[in-house]
Design an enzyme around this catalytic site. Structure first.
Site, PDB file in Angstrom:
ATOM      1  N   ASP A 134      53.715  51.037  35.912  1.00 49.79           N
ATOM      2  CA  ASP A 134      52.636  50.314  36.581  1.00 49.79           C
ATOM      3  C   ASP A 134      52.476  50.654  38.067  1.00 49.79           C
ATOM      4  OD1 ASP A 134      50.497  48.542  36.588  1.00 49.79           O
ATOM      5  OD2 ASP A 134      51.740  46.854  37.152  1.00 49.79           O
ATOM      6  N   GLN A 220      44.629  37.692  42.117  1.00 46.97           N
ATOM      7  CA  GLN A 220      45.797  38.191  42.844  1.00 46.97           C
ATOM      8  C   GLN A 220      45.538  38.390  44.340  1.00 46.97           C
ATOM      9  OE1 GLN A 220      47.896  41.421  40.559  1.00 46.97           O
ATOM     10  NE2 GLN A 220      46.217  41.103  39.113  1.00 46.97           N
ATOM     11  N   ASP A 241      42.273  37.405  30.321  1.00 50.78           N
ATOM     12  CA  ASP A 241      42.427  38.051  29.017  1.00 50.78           C
ATOM     13  C   ASP A 241      41.130  38.152  28.225  1.00 50.78           C
ATOM     14  OD1 ASP A 241      45.202  38.578  29.076  1.00 50.78           O
ATOM     15  OD2 ASP A 241      45.649  36.496  28.583  1.00 50.78           O
ATOM     16  N   ARG A 281      60.886  28.023  47.625  1.00 49.31           N
ATOM     17  CA  ARG A 281      62.089  28.060  46.789  1.00 49.31           C
ATOM     18  C   ARG A 281      61.802  27.533  45.389  1.00 49.31           C
ATOM     19  NH1 ARG A 281      67.955  25.248  48.236  1.00 49.31           N
ATOM     20  NH2 ARG A 281      68.994  25.789  46.273  1.00 49.31           N
ATOM     21  N   ARG A 295      52.741  38.136  43.966  1.00 48.00           N
ATOM     22  CA  ARG A 295      51.992  37.970  45.215  1.00 48.00           C
ATOM     23  C   ARG A 295      52.367  36.688  45.949  1.00 48.00           C
ATOM     24  NH1 ARG A 295      49.099  41.693  47.819  1.00 48.00           N
ATOM     25  NH2 ARG A 295      47.098  40.620  47.910  1.00 48.00           N
TER      26      ARG A 295
END
Length: 377
Positions: A134, A220, A241, A281, A295
């Site tokens: 990728d 993204q 999708d 976190r 991202r």
């Protein structure tokens, strides 16, 4: 050892270690790809995530001197979410695209390629190899297409005869000759379902994608989502999708034989409101193993705010008000202002006016002003 025998042994090893498809092609330049990439670049269709040097993308020798062959692999991933949680009033959920279900596919494919690489070095100790998944300079899809893994569909995905387009792709360049496989003939025919249903019209023609308007890309990005795409986002948190789910070649196909790829329903279809209060976190602990987390949390949280607007979730108004007033990130504040307007309510105008009096970021002010104009229209 003869090249044909090495290839046969690699095919057997691939099956043994759980690689679903393997194909072989030469390391000759991808000349047809060059023309498509040049056109895409000239028209502003590229996402910006890919390698910017077109020649490196089409000529393997620029990355790997003396390249002779490329080994392509594919792993099938799940397409159905078993026991999926449902959205409820006040408890609406977002969705991660299937390519982000389970463990990060980059890790899974790299593990498989490493196993294959180690085996090839046992067969040919002097061999040189370089694996990519990728993020490499080559086009995974162009390699897979020429290696006979599948054909390039009108939705730009590689479609295999066995697994549809529900496959992850990776490849390995090597400096030894291995016999090439034959490409698979295009089987899309006159079907245009993917093009017809693309939410933003990003599939501008068969096999050509304007990534800048593709929802999978837009989810993204880290900045403000252009307003013309916000209502098209739905409840998508990462990826899209649609062009795969409508494809007839994917009908009734579902593969969950890779344990690492099996999704955790609460992770891939999470409640929206809890996402907005997560610390870095907490986000990493919950989503860090998924490819959709690469991202960071800001794009996911921005998309969650847009999803709450999509559902017109009035129970989210207090939380969105708090984000508008206190969040240190302009994108989150401004998107919250937009979402409040979409949800509506008796107090939204005053919420926006109060926020504007304390706001010093130009983009956030612009979002607030645009919202006030809508409310006063």
């Amino acid at each position: 050892m003869r090249a044909e025998h090495i290839k046969k042994r690699l095919q057997e090893k691939a099956t043994e270690i759980g690689i679903d498809k393997i194909g072989f092609t030469s390391a000759d330049p991808f000349l047809a790809l060059r023309e498509r990439l040049i056109e895409s670049q000239e028209k502003g269709y590229a996402s910006g995530f890919e390698e910017p040097d077109i020649e490196k993308r089409v000529n393997p020798e620029l990355t790997f001197p003396q390249a002779k062959s490329i080994i392509a692999i594919a792993l099938a991933y799940p397409s159905r979410l078993i026991d999926a949680p449902v959205s409820e009033q006040g408890g609406y959920r977002g969705i991660f695209a299937r390519a982000s279900w389970g463990e990060d596919y980059h890790i899974i494919l790299k593990q498989k390629l490493q196993q294959l690489e180690n085996y090839l070095k046992e067969l040919v100790p002097h061999v040189r190899v370089q694996s990519m998944v990728d993020t490499g300079v080559l086009s995974d899809r162009a390699v897979a297409e020429r290696a006979g893994i599948g054909w390039s569909g009108k939705n730009t995905a590689i479609i295999t005869e066995e697994f549809g387009s529900w496959v992850y792709l990776g490849e390995m360049i090597t400096d030894i000759y291995l016999p090439s496989d034959e490409p698979i003939l295009d089987q899309c025919g006159d079907c245009n379902r993917c093009i017809d249903v693309c939410p933003t019209g990003a599939l501008v023609q068969p096999g050509q994608l304007d990534a800048q308007s593709c929802i999978a890309f837009l989810t993204q990005t880290k900045g403000f989502l252009p307003e013309q795409y916000r209502k098209k986002l739905g409840n998508r948190l990462y990826g899209c999708d649609t062009c795969q789910t409508v494809c007839p070649k994917n009908r009734r196909l579902h593969f969950d034989h890779h344990e690492q790829m099996k999704p955790e329903p609460e992770w891939v279809k999470p409640l929206l409101k809890p996402l907005l209060n997560m610390s870095n976190r907490q986000f990493k602990e919950r989503f860090g193993k998924m490819s959709g987390s690469w991202r960071g949390k800001k794009p996911i949280q921005r998309n969650a705010i847009i999803a709450l607007a999509h559902f017109k979730d009035e129970s989210a108004i207090p939380l969105l008000t708090e984000l508008l007033q206190r969040d240190p990130r302009p994108v989150i504040r401004g998107t919250s202002a937009w979402a409040l307007v979409q949800i509506g309510g008796d107090h939204v105008e005053q919420i926006l006016r109060d926020a504007r009096s304390n706001e010093d970021d130009a983009e956030v002010v612009s979002e607030i002003d645009a919202g006030l104009n809508i409310l006063l229209d």
